[in-house]
Motif scaffolding. Structure first.
Motif, short mmCIF file in Angstrom:
data_model
loop_
_atom_site.label_atom_id
_atom_site.label_comp_id
_atom_site.label_asym_id
_atom_site.label_seq_id
_atom_site.Cartn_x
_atom_site.Cartn_y
_atom_site.Cartn_z
N PRO A 161 -9.66 11.00 2.34
CA PRO A 161 -9.02 9.77 2.81
C PRO A 161 -7.50 9.85 2.75
CG PRO A 161 -9.89 9.42 0.61
CD PRO A 161 -10.29 10.82 1.01
N GLY A 186 -5.23 12.88 -7.00
CA GLY A 186 -4.49 11.64 -6.83
C GLY A 186 -5.12 10.56 -7.69
N ALA A 187 -4.30 9.94 -8.55
CA ALA A 187 -4.76 8.80 -9.33
C ALA A 187 -3.89 7.59 -9.02
CB ALA A 187 -4.75 9.13 -10.83
N ASP A 245 -8.53 -2.85 1.79
CA ASP A 245 -8.21 -1.44 1.99
C ASP A 245 -8.69 -0.57 0.83
OD1 ASP A 245 -7.08 1.09 2.31
OD2 ASP A 245 -5.14 0.38 2.96
N PHE A 280 -1.59 17.86 -13.62
CA PHE A 280 -1.25 19.12 -12.94
C PHE A 280 0.13 19.65 -13.31
CE2 PHE A 280 1.61 17.84 -9.50
CZ PHE A 280 1.26 16.53 -9.21
N CYS A 339 -10.36 4.97 6.87
CA CYS A 339 -11.57 4.31 6.35
C CYS A 339 -12.07 3.27 7.35
CB CYS A 339 -11.22 3.61 5.05
SG CYS A 339 -12.56 2.62 4.39
N ALA A 348 1.80 15.43 -0.99
CA ALA A 348 1.41 16.14 -2.21
C ALA A 348 2.57 16.97 -2.74
CB ALA A 348 0.23 17.05 -1.90
N SER A 351 0.50 3.52 1.94
CA SER A 351 0.77 3.80 3.36
C SER A 351 1.99 3.02 3.86
CB SER A 351 -0.44 3.43 4.23
OG SER A 351 -1.60 4.05 3.75
N HIS A 396 5.17 5.00 3.56
CA HIS A 396 5.51 6.01 4.58
C HIS A 396 6.50 5.41 5.57
CE1 HIS A 396 1.25 7.79 3.72
NE2 HIS A 396 2.11 8.06 2.77
N GLY A 419 -2.86 13.09 0.18
CA GLY A 419 -2.31 13.15 1.53
C GLY A 419 -1.12 14.08 1.62
N CYS A 456 0.84 -1.20 0.00
CA CYS A 456 0.00 0.00 0.00
C CYS A 456 0.88 1.26 0.00
CB CYS A 456 -0.85 -0.01 1.26
SG CYS A 456 -1.94 1.40 1.44
N VAL A 513 -5.65 4.49 -4.48
CA VAL A 513 -6.78 4.99 -3.70
C VAL A 513 -7.59 6.00 -4.52
CG1 VAL A 513 -7.46 6.32 -1.65
CG2 VAL A 513 -5.70 4.54 -1.46
N PHE A 525 -8.20 -3.70 6.84
CA PHE A 525 -6.89 -3.35 7.41
C PHE A 525 -7.03 -2.89 8.85
CE2 PHE A 525 -8.13 0.88 5.80
CZ PHE A 525 -7.68 1.74 6.80
N ARG A 558 -0.12 13.52 -12.10
CA ARG A 558 0.87 13.92 -13.09
C ARG A 558 1.48 12.71 -13.80
NH1 ARG A 558 5.40 15.31 -8.96
NH2 ARG A 558 5.31 17.40 -9.86
N VAL A 559 1.16 11.50 -13.30
CA VAL A 559 1.77 10.29 -13.85
C VAL A 559 0.91 9.81 -15.02
CG1 VAL A 559 2.54 7.95 -13.32
CG2 VAL A 559 2.58 9.70 -11.53
#
Ligand SMILES: NC(=O)c1ccc[n+]([C@@H]2O[C@H](COP(=O)([O-])OP(=O)(O)OC[C@H]3O[C@@H](n4cnc5c(N)ncnc54)[C@H](O)[C@@H]3O)[C@@H](O)[C@H]2O)c1
Ligand SMILES: [Zn+2]
Ligand SMILES: [Zn+2]
Length: 380
Positions: free
Chosen positions: A284, A182-183, A158, A225, A323, A254, A40, A43, A251, A38, A186, A85, A207-208
Motif C-alpha cells: 500500500p 513502516g510504523a 483511509d 533499522f 486501497c 523510504a 499522502s 507529498h 512507499g 495523512c 498506515v 478517501f 527507526r522512530v
C-alpha cells in the motif's frame, strides 16, 4: 467557510473559501466533524507533486449530512457518515468488481478519484467546515448516531482500511509471520490488521522510537533499522528463516539506515530478501509515476531498481495500488462497534482546524509525537 488551503511548499493556511453547493442530484453536503492529515498530504505539502496553490486538502473526512440532492435515497439530514478517501461511482466496470479506488467515471482519463488530492479529480478536500460528496448513496457509510468512537470511525476514511488492504493484498492468514515495513499510521494499521487476521508473528520495521513503541504495545515485534539490517535482524530472530508475507507501508520516501537520504527502492529490496519463497508482498506504500523531487534521474521518472531476478527465483507475488476503501470499511466499522478493533490508539493529536498549519509543520518534521492528527472544524 474556513478551509486548509495549500499556498506553496511547506505552507498551508486556513482561510475563507466558497461553501460547497450541490452540483448533482446525487450529491450531499457534509458538515465535517473530523478530518485527518495523512502522510499522502505531506507529498503535496512538501512540493513533491504538481499540486497547485489554492487546492483545499483533506481526503479523510467524516461528519453530518446537512444538505441532500433530490436523487439521494438512502441518506437523511443529520446522518453521521464517513467517506472513503476514494470517490467512486458504484456502477463502472471497476467499482462493480470492488475496485473503487480505480473508478472509471469520477476522474475522466484516470482510474480513480479522491478528495483534495492532486490529479485525483475535481473534488475539493474536507479539511474544511463542509465538503461535497458525489454519488452520496455509494460514498457515505452511515455510522451510529452520537459521538461515540469518533476518532475510530474517522480512521475508516483511509488508514484503517489502507492498513487492512496491505494485509489483504498479502493474503495474511492465521498463524503466519509477516514483516511490515513502516510504523507510521498506515504501517501500524497494517500490523494491527495482520494481528486481527490472526498472524502469529508480526515484525514492525521503522527507526522512530515512539512509533516502534506503539507497534510493541499492539503485540508486534519492533525492529529498528538504524540498529542494523532489518532483514538480518528478523532472520536472526527466526533462527535463519524469513517470513511468510511482507507489507510495504513506507512507499517511495523510504530511507536507508542512519542516513537522511532517501533510497526509494530500499523497502522493496528488503521485502524481496525477507519474504520466503512463494510468499506475497502487499504494497500500500505509495509510489509515483514521476517524482520531480526524486533523488536521482531514475527516481525523478518514477523508475526503481527491483531485484526482479530474485523475485522470479523465489516465485514471489507482488500486489500494490490504492486501497479500495469500500471493500473493507463497512466490516471494519462493525469490528469497531463490536469492540473488537479500536484503531484510534494511533491518533496522537486532535486540534481545531485553525491549528492546521502548525499541525502540518510538526507532522512533517515528525516532532512532538505528531503521528496522526485529526482536525476538528466544529471546534474552531
Ligand atoms: N495505497 C493507499 O491507498 C494509501 C493510502 C494512504 C497512504 N498511503 C501511503 O502509505 C505510506 C505510509 O503512510 P503513512 O501515513 O504511514 O506515512 P508516514 O510517512 O507517517 O510513515 C512512513 C514510515 O516509514 C518509515 N520508514 C522510512 N524508511 C523506512 C525503511 N527503509 N524501512 C522501514 N520504515 C521506514 C518512516 O520512519 C515513517 O515512520 C505513504 O507512502 C502513503 O502515501 C497509501
Ligand atoms: Zn490518507
Ligand atoms: Zn466507478
Amino acid at each position: 467557510m474556513k478551509a486548509v488551503v495549500y499556498k506553496e511548499p511547506f505552507k498551508v493556511v486556513v482561510e475563507n473559501v466558497d461553501d460547497p453547493t450541490l452540483l448533482h442530484p446525487n450529491d450531499v453536503i457534509v458538515q465535517v466533524t473530523s478530518t485527518c492529515i495523512c502522510g499522502s498530504d505531506l507529498h503535496m505539502y512538501e512540493g513533491r507533486t504538481a499540486a497547485q496553490p489554492g487546492i483545499v486538502f483533506g481526503h479523510e473526512n467524516m461528519g453530518t449530512v446537512v444538505e441532500l440532492g433530490n436523487a439521494v435515497t438512502t441518506l437523511k439530514q443529520g446522518d453521521r457518515v464517513v467517506m472513503p478517501f476514494n470517490v467512486g461511482c458504484g456502477f463502472c466496470k471497476n467499482c462493480e468488481r470492488g475496485f473503487t479506488g480505480f473508478c472509471l467515471t469520477v476522474n475522466p482519463g484516470f482510474a480513480g478519484g479522491a478528495y483534495g488530492y492532486v490529479a485525483m479529480g475535481p473534488y475539493p478536500g474536507g479539511q474544511a467546515e463542509y465538503v461535497r460528496v458525489p454519488y452520496a448513496d455509494f460514498n457515505c457509510l452511515v455510522l451510529p448516531a452520537g459521538t461515540e468512537h469518533e476518532a475510530d470511525f474517522a480512521l475508516l476514511a483511509d488508514i484503517f482500511p489502507t492498513g487492512y488492504h496491505g494485509a489483504y493484498l498479502a493474503e495474511v492468514q492465521p498463524g503466519e509471520s509477516v514483516a511490515v515495513f513502516g510504523a507510521g499510521p498506515v504501517g501500524i494499521m497494517a500490523a494491527y490488521s495482520c494481528i486481527i487476521r490472526g498472524a502469529t508473528e508480526v515484525y514492525s520495521v521503522d527507526r522512530v522510537p515512539e512509533r516502534l513503541e506503539v507497534a510493541r504495545k499492539i503485540g508486534a515485534i519492533p525492529i529498528n533499522f538504524d540498529q542494523g539490517d532489518p532483514v538480518e535482524q528478523i532472520i536472526a530472530m527466526r533462527d535463519g528463516e524469513g517470513v511468510d508475507k511482507g507489507i510495504d507501508a513506507v512507499g517511495y520516501q523510504a530511507c536507508g539506515a542512519q542516513a537522511a537520504r532517501e533510497i526509494p527502492n530500499t523497502v522493496l529490496s528488503d521485502l524481496t530478501r525477507v519474504v520466503n519463497a512463494t510468499g506475497i508482498l502487499g504494497i500500500p506504500g505509495l509510489y509515483v509515476p514521476s517524482d520531480p523531487g526524486g533523488v536521482d534521474e531514475n527516481a525523478k521518472q518514477g523508475l526503481l531498481l527491483m531485484p526482479f531476478g530474485k523475485m522470479f527465483e523465489k516465485g514471489l507475488v507482488l500486489k500494490t495500488g490504492q486501497c479500495n476503501v469500500k471493500r473493507y470499511n463497512r466490516y471494519l466499522r462493525d469490528l469497531i462497534i463490536a469492540g473488537k478493533a479500536k484503531p484510534s490508539f494511533v491518533v496522537s493529536h486532535e486540534v481545531p482546524l485553525s491549528e492546521a498549519p502548525m499541525a502540518y509543520e510538526k507532522f512533517d518534521k515528525r516532532i512532538d509525537g505528531y503521528t496522526k492528527v485529526i482536525l476538528k472544524p466544529t471546534q474552531g
